[in-house]
Design a protein around this motif. Structure first.
Motif, PDB file in Angstrom:
ATOM      1  N   ILE A  35       0.844  -1.182   0.000  1.00  0.00           N
ATOM      2  CA  ILE A  35       0.000   0.000   0.000  1.00  0.00           C
ATOM      3  C   ILE A  35       0.886   1.240   0.000  1.00  0.00           C
ATOM      4  O   ILE A  35       1.902   1.288   0.696  1.00  0.00           O
ATOM      5  N   TYR A  36       0.501   2.233  -0.774  1.00  0.00           N
ATOM      6  CA  TYR A  36       1.247   3.484  -0.831  1.00  0.00           C
ATOM      7  C   TYR A  36       0.293   4.654  -0.651  1.00  0.00           C
ATOM      8  O   TYR A  36      -0.907   4.552  -0.876  1.00  0.00           O
ATOM      9  N   ALA A  37       0.852   5.780  -0.194  1.00  0.00           N
ATOM     10  CA  ALA A  37       0.086   7.013  -0.035  1.00  0.00           C
ATOM     11  C   ALA A  37       0.683   8.069  -0.956  1.00  0.00           C
ATOM     12  O   ALA A  37       1.898   8.147  -1.120  1.00  0.00           O
ATOM     13  N   VAL A  38      -0.184   8.860  -1.545  1.00  0.00           N
ATOM     14  CA  VAL A  38       0.232   9.939  -2.437  1.00  0.00           C
ATOM     15  C   VAL A  38      -0.220  11.252  -1.807  1.00  0.00           C
ATOM     16  O   VAL A  38      -1.396  11.425  -1.506  1.00  0.00           O
ATOM     17  N   HIS A  39       0.722  12.162  -1.596  1.00  0.00           N
ATOM     18  CA  HIS A  39       0.432  13.475  -1.047  1.00  0.00           C
ATOM     19  C   HIS A  39       0.624  14.489  -2.167  1.00  0.00           C
ATOM     20  O   HIS A  39       1.704  14.584  -2.744  1.00  0.00           O
ATOM     21  N   GLY A  96      -3.334   3.909  -2.466  1.00  0.00           N
ATOM     22  CA  GLY A  96      -3.496   2.934  -3.532  1.00  0.00           C
ATOM     23  C   GLY A  96      -2.761   1.657  -3.184  1.00  0.00           C
ATOM     24  O   GLY A  96      -2.001   1.606  -2.220  1.00  0.00           O
ATOM     25  N   GLN A  97      -3.004   0.639  -3.969  1.00  0.00           N
ATOM     26  CA  GLN A  97      -2.341  -0.651  -3.786  1.00  0.00           C
ATOM     27  C   GLN A  97      -1.617  -1.006  -5.070  1.00  0.00           C
ATOM     28  O   GLN A  97      -2.010  -0.578  -6.150  1.00  0.00           O
ATOM     29  N   SER A  98      -0.551  -1.767  -4.918  1.00  0.00           N
ATOM     30  CA  SER A  98       0.187  -2.171  -6.104  1.00  0.00           C
ATOM     31  C   SER A  98       0.882  -3.507  -5.868  1.00  0.00           C
ATOM     32  O   SER A  98       1.442  -3.726  -4.789  1.00  0.00           O
ATOM     33  N   PRO A  99       0.869  -4.370  -6.865  1.00  0.00           N
ATOM     34  CA  PRO A  99       1.640  -5.601  -6.760  1.00  0.00           C
ATOM     35  C   PRO A  99       3.136  -5.361  -6.996  1.00  0.00           C
ATOM     36  O   PRO A  99       3.953  -6.246  -6.809  1.00  0.00           O
ATOM     37  N   ASN A 100       3.496  -4.126  -7.386  1.00  0.00           N
ATOM     38  CA  ASN A 100       4.887  -3.776  -7.643  1.00  0.00           C
ATOM     39  C   ASN A 100       5.140  -2.353  -7.157  1.00  0.00           C
ATOM     40  O   ASN A 100       4.966  -1.389  -7.908  1.00  0.00           O
ATOM     41  N   LEU A 101       5.546  -2.212  -5.907  1.00  0.00           N
ATOM     42  CA  LEU A 101       5.751  -0.892  -5.318  1.00  0.00           C
ATOM     43  C   LEU A 101       6.934  -0.139  -5.913  1.00  0.00           C
ATOM     44  O   LEU A 101       6.988   1.083  -5.834  1.00  0.00           O
ATOM     45  N   THR A 102       7.865  -0.852  -6.531  1.00  0.00           N
ATOM     46  CA  THR A 102       9.050  -0.178  -7.064  1.00  0.00           C
ATOM     47  C   THR A 102       8.727   0.711  -8.262  1.00  0.00           C
ATOM     48  O   THR A 102       9.465   1.640  -8.553  1.00  0.00           O
ATOM     49  N   SER A 103       7.606   0.446  -8.935  1.00  0.00           N
ATOM     50  CA  SER A 103       7.297   1.221 -10.137  1.00  0.00           C
ATOM     51  C   SER A 103       6.168   2.233  -9.939  1.00  0.00           C
ATOM     52  O   SER A 103       5.801   2.934 -10.875  1.00  0.00           O
ATOM     53  N   VAL A 104       5.628   2.335  -8.734  1.00  0.00           N
ATOM     54  CA  VAL A 104       4.452   3.178  -8.499  1.00  0.00           C
ATOM     55  C   VAL A 104       4.710   4.646  -8.795  1.00  0.00           C
ATOM     56  O   VAL A 104       3.954   5.288  -9.523  1.00  0.00           O
ATOM     57  N   GLU A 105       5.757   5.215  -8.204  1.00  0.00           N
ATOM     58  CA  GLU A 105       5.981   6.653  -8.370  1.00  0.00           C
ATOM     59  C   GLU A 105       6.219   7.028  -9.826  1.00  0.00           C
ATOM     60  O   GLU A 105       5.678   8.019 -10.311  1.00  0.00           O
TER      61      GLU A 105
END
Length: 109
Positions: A22-26, A34-43
């Motif tokens: 899970i990640y947070a966007v400010h 949001g949620q992602s199966p691959n946190l390394t590519s989210v940003e």
């Protein structure tokens, strides 16, 4: 690169561990989760879609467009354990997303 080396590189790529969570966007004083199966590519994915005006979340896109400085902060708030069964991963992500949405008072991406 010889054939054996190429096969070894491909095998290593396929076996790599990719963190899900899970990640947070400010952005603009507001928070989304949001949620992602691959946190390394989210940003990278977020910035690309926002820069091109194609992010599916209209409120986040409006907040991004309103900012002259294009300030966006992405933080990982929870990472799933690697041992999580891949078939249960989606359910676990959804449950944790709801938890973090409530904790942060955030909107869902």
């Amino acid at each position: 690169m010889d054939n054996a080396r190429k096969k070894a590189v491909i095998a290593a790529y396929k076996e790599r561990k990719v963190p899900a969570g899970i990640y947070a966007v400010h952005c603009g004083g507001q928070v989304w989760v949001g949620q992602s199966p691959n946190l390394t590519s989210v940003e990278n994915r977020l910035r690309f879609t926002l820069d091109h005006g194609s992010h599916p979340n209209a409120a986040l896109q409006r907040a991004w467009n309103a900012l002259a400085e294009k300030v966006l902060r992405v933080e990982v708030v929870e990472t799933l354990a690697e041992e999580t069964d891949p078939y249960l991963r989606g359910k676990a992500l959804s449950e944790r997303l709801d938890h973090w949405k409530a904790v942060l008072g955030a909107r869902r991406i």
